[in-house]
Design an enzyme around this catalytic site. Structure first.
Site, PDB file in Angstrom:
ATOM      1  N   LYS A 213      26.307  41.179  45.274  1.00 37.36           N
ATOM      2  CA  LYS A 213      25.572  40.082  44.630  1.00 37.36           C
ATOM      3  C   LYS A 213      24.150  39.977  45.174  1.00 37.36           C
ATOM      4  O   LYS A 213      23.222  39.692  44.430  1.00 37.36           O
ATOM      5  CB  LYS A 213      26.286  38.743  44.830  1.00 37.36           C
ATOM      6  CG  LYS A 213      27.511  38.559  43.939  1.00 37.36           C
ATOM      7  CD  LYS A 213      27.938  37.106  43.943  1.00 37.36           C
ATOM      8  CE  LYS A 213      29.226  36.894  43.179  1.00 37.36           C
ATOM      9  NZ  LYS A 213      29.715  35.513  43.279  1.00 37.36           N
TER      10      LYS A 213
ATOM     11  N   LYS B 254      35.062  46.092  33.217  1.00 34.17           N
ATOM     12  CA  LYS B 254      35.912  44.898  33.046  1.00 34.17           C
ATOM     13  C   LYS B 254      35.169  43.882  32.192  1.00 34.17           C
ATOM     14  O   LYS B 254      33.943  43.762  32.273  1.00 34.17           O
ATOM     15  CB  LYS B 254      36.307  44.352  34.417  1.00 34.17           C
ATOM     16  CG  LYS B 254      35.656  43.081  34.844  1.00 34.17           C
ATOM     17  CD  LYS B 254      36.155  42.573  36.177  1.00 34.17           C
ATOM     18  CE  LYS B 254      35.209  41.501  36.671  1.00 34.17           C
ATOM     19  NZ  LYS B 254      35.585  40.156  36.549  1.00 34.17           N
TER      20      LYS B 254
ATOM     21  N   LYS C 200      31.562  37.772  31.882  1.00 36.77           N
ATOM     22  CA  LYS C 200      30.558  36.975  31.171  1.00 36.77           C
ATOM     23  C   LYS C 200      29.154  37.567  31.321  1.00 36.77           C
ATOM     24  O   LYS C 200      28.271  37.260  30.544  1.00 36.77           O
ATOM     25  CB  LYS C 200      30.595  35.522  31.623  1.00 36.77           C
ATOM     26  CG  LYS C 200      30.346  35.322  33.097  1.00 36.77           C
ATOM     27  CD  LYS C 200      30.513  33.882  33.493  1.00 36.77           C
ATOM     28  CE  LYS C 200      30.475  33.700  34.993  1.00 36.77           C
ATOM     29  NZ  LYS C 200      31.666  34.201  35.690  1.00 36.77           N
TER      30      LYS C 200
HETATM   31  P1  ATP Z   1      32.062  37.527  35.793  1.00 37.64           P
HETATM   32  O1  ATP Z   1      32.352  37.344  34.340  1.00 37.64           O
HETATM   33  O2  ATP Z   1      30.709  37.044  36.213  1.00 37.64           O
HETATM   34  O3  ATP Z   1      32.422  38.889  36.282  1.00 37.64           O
HETATM   35  P2  ATP Z   1      34.494  36.514  36.154  1.00 37.64           P
HETATM   36  O4  ATP Z   1      34.683  36.425  34.701  1.00 37.64           O
HETATM   37  O5  ATP Z   1      35.133  37.599  36.955  1.00 37.64           O
HETATM   38  O6  ATP Z   1      32.992  36.534  36.494  1.00 37.64           O
HETATM   39  P3  ATP Z   1      35.522  34.738  38.039  1.00 37.64           P
HETATM   40  O7  ATP Z   1      35.290  33.259  38.205  1.00 37.64           O
HETATM   41  O8  ATP Z   1      35.068  35.650  39.106  1.00 37.64           O
HETATM   42  O9  ATP Z   1      34.902  35.123  36.668  1.00 37.64           O
HETATM   43  O10 ATP Z   1      37.030  35.042  37.761  1.00 37.64           O
HETATM   44  C1  ATP Z   1      37.999  34.090  37.522  1.00 37.64           C
HETATM   45  C2  ATP Z   1      39.334  34.774  37.485  1.00 37.64           C
HETATM   46  O11 ATP Z   1      39.457  35.586  36.311  1.00 37.64           O
HETATM   47  C3  ATP Z   1      39.564  35.713  38.673  1.00 37.64           C
HETATM   48  O12 ATP Z   1      40.869  35.536  39.160  1.00 37.64           O
HETATM   49  C4  ATP Z   1      39.389  37.097  38.095  1.00 37.64           C
HETATM   50  O13 ATP Z   1      40.158  38.068  38.760  1.00 37.64           O
HETATM   51  C5  ATP Z   1      39.872  36.900  36.651  1.00 37.64           C
HETATM   52  N1  ATP Z   1      39.201  37.836  35.755  1.00 37.64           N
HETATM   53  C6  ATP Z   1      37.880  37.889  35.496  1.00 37.64           C
HETATM   54  N2  ATP Z   1      37.594  38.861  34.615  1.00 37.64           N
HETATM   55  C7  ATP Z   1      38.784  39.446  34.291  1.00 37.64           C
HETATM   56  C8  ATP Z   1      39.156  40.504  33.414  1.00 37.64           C
HETATM   57  N3  ATP Z   1      38.276  41.172  32.689  1.00 37.64           N
HETATM   58  N4  ATP Z   1      40.457  40.827  33.326  1.00 37.64           N
HETATM   59  C9  ATP Z   1      41.363  40.171  34.050  1.00 37.64           C
HETATM   60  N5  ATP Z   1      41.083  39.158  34.895  1.00 37.64           N
HETATM   61  C10 ATP Z   1      39.806  38.781  35.019  1.00 37.64           C
END
Ligand code: ATP
Ligand code: LTN
Length: 336
Positions: free
Chosen positions: A118, A201, A204
């Site tokens: 980050k 993955k 957002k």
């Molecule tokens: P960003 O979108 O910025 O990468 P994020 O979507 O990962 O952030 P977080 O708040 O870090 O958001 O994640 C919340 C939860 O959702 C965490 O437990 C994470 O493992 C899960 N998660 C996030 N993206 C995925 C995905 N593509 N598939 C499965 N689980 C996810």
């Protein structure tokens, strides 16, 4: 009196850093949060204090915190059975984080790969100390409740290791105080991929291929129908060579309860069109209910605030006991 938990207790947190959760958040994490309520005493928190470790807008944070809380209720987190709360409503997290930061090595904090990633990505040149100590606050979130298990994605494994290390170090130095929590790593098969770049993955930060659950259903359907697949025409689950199609199958299987092999046989001989239509229908159906439930909560701010207060109160019953024990053990003078 020991404040250690005697039942299986889980704690997890999610950051209010977007206007909506995405289908990856739901299928990868939130769905299991809901399921864990049947077998565990569950604590779930919207971690607004973690959300201010990077650039943000205060009005947006406030709104996103409310919307995140409403979405967790909409997903099925039950505020009567579980403890659902906003992190900043429970001051003991920050108080414990300070104590833990004083037993965290500067070197060990510097090894956290999420911080390295980050801070390397930060374009503002203003990486904060808060971002650096983020994992210590996360450790406090967990340890203050004596959680035995922490459902998180693989990306959080290192933070969990730090949490365990801090619990053990504190216990060794000051006497048995904390439960050493186990990571409950959510399966990688539950990793939902980006619809446009199916090797990455869903996130957002890649809005083009990310299905936000509060988006207009028409927009959701359009995104799914324009998902990247491949130049074959066979519907087959093979994440290596067919990541796009496999991702669509994963989503449909998760939402419909049908197995991947059932779906493969169902689409045998057909092109990708029918699969995409069915995935779009399934996601739109899910999102429609999700949106109406979320909106019901958002349209009743008094009820939302009542539930926030209830959660904070239940959380503090546990957190204040742990903190009092910690303050006593580290040698702070108590006033009554
Ligand atoms: P960003 O979108 O910025 O990468 P994020 O979507 O990962 O952030 P977080 O708040 O870090 O958001 O994640 C919340 C939860 O959702 C965490 O437990 C994470 O493992 C899960 N998660 C996030 N993206 C995925 C995905 N593509 N598939 C499965 N689980 C996810
Ligand atoms: N760092 C986590 C969010 C988080 C968390 C927690 C998860 C903050 N505190 C405590 C589990 C337990 C993330 O980014 N997913």
């Amino acid at each position: 009196m020991s404040v250690m938990a005697h039942t299986d207790r889980v704690l997890s947190g999610i950051q209010p850093t977007a206007d909506s959760f995405h289908i990856g958040n739901y299928l990868g994490a939130l769905r299991s949060w809901v399921e864990l309520q049947d077998t565990h005493e569950a604590f779930y928190t919207v971690v607004d204090q973690h959300a201010i470790t990077v650039e943000y807008d205060p009005a947006e944070l406030r709104q996103r915190t409310l919307v995140s809380f409403a979405q967790l209720l909409a997903c099925g987190v039950d505020p009567e059975r579980s403890v659902l709360f906003v992190q900043s409503h429970v001051p003991e997290h920050a108080q414990l984080a300070w104590v833990l930061s004083c037993i965290t090595g500067y070197g060990e904090a510097s090894r956290m790969t999420q911080f390295k990633d980050k801070s390397a990505r930060d374009g503002t040149g203003a990486v904060s100390v808060g971002l650096f100590t983020y994992p210590v606050l996360m450790a406090a979130d967990i340890l203050v409740y004596q959680a035995t298990g922490v459902p998180v994605g693989e990306d959080q494994r290192q933070h969990l290791e730090l949490t365990r290390g801090l619990a053990q170090r504190f216990n060794a130095r000051f006497g048995e105080t904390f439960v050493v929590p186990e990571p409950l790593i959510l399966k990688d098969t539950a990793k939902i991929k980006d619809l446009q770049e199916p090797t990455a993955k869903m996130s957002k930060s890649l809005p083009g291929g990310c299905v936000m659950l509060l988006d207009d259903p028409k927009k959701i359907a359009k995104k799914i129908k324009s998902a990247v697949t491949d130049s074959e025409t066979v519907v087959r689950f093979d994440p290596e060579t067919k990541p796009g199609v496999s991702n669509l199958l994963t989503i449909l299987s998760a939402l419909s309860g049908r197995t991947i092999s059932e779906l493969e046989s169902h689409y045998e001989g057909s092109m990708y069109g029918p699969l995409k239509v069915d995935v779009a229908d399934a996601v739109v159906e899910f999102a429609t209910t999700y949106q109406s439930r979320t909106n019901e909560y958002l349209q009743d701010p008094a009820e939302l605030h009542r539930l926030m207060e209830l959660g904070a109160q239940k959380a503090r019953e546990v957190a204040t006991r742990t903190l009092a024990d910690v303050y006593n053990r580290v040698g702070f003078v108590a006033i009554k």
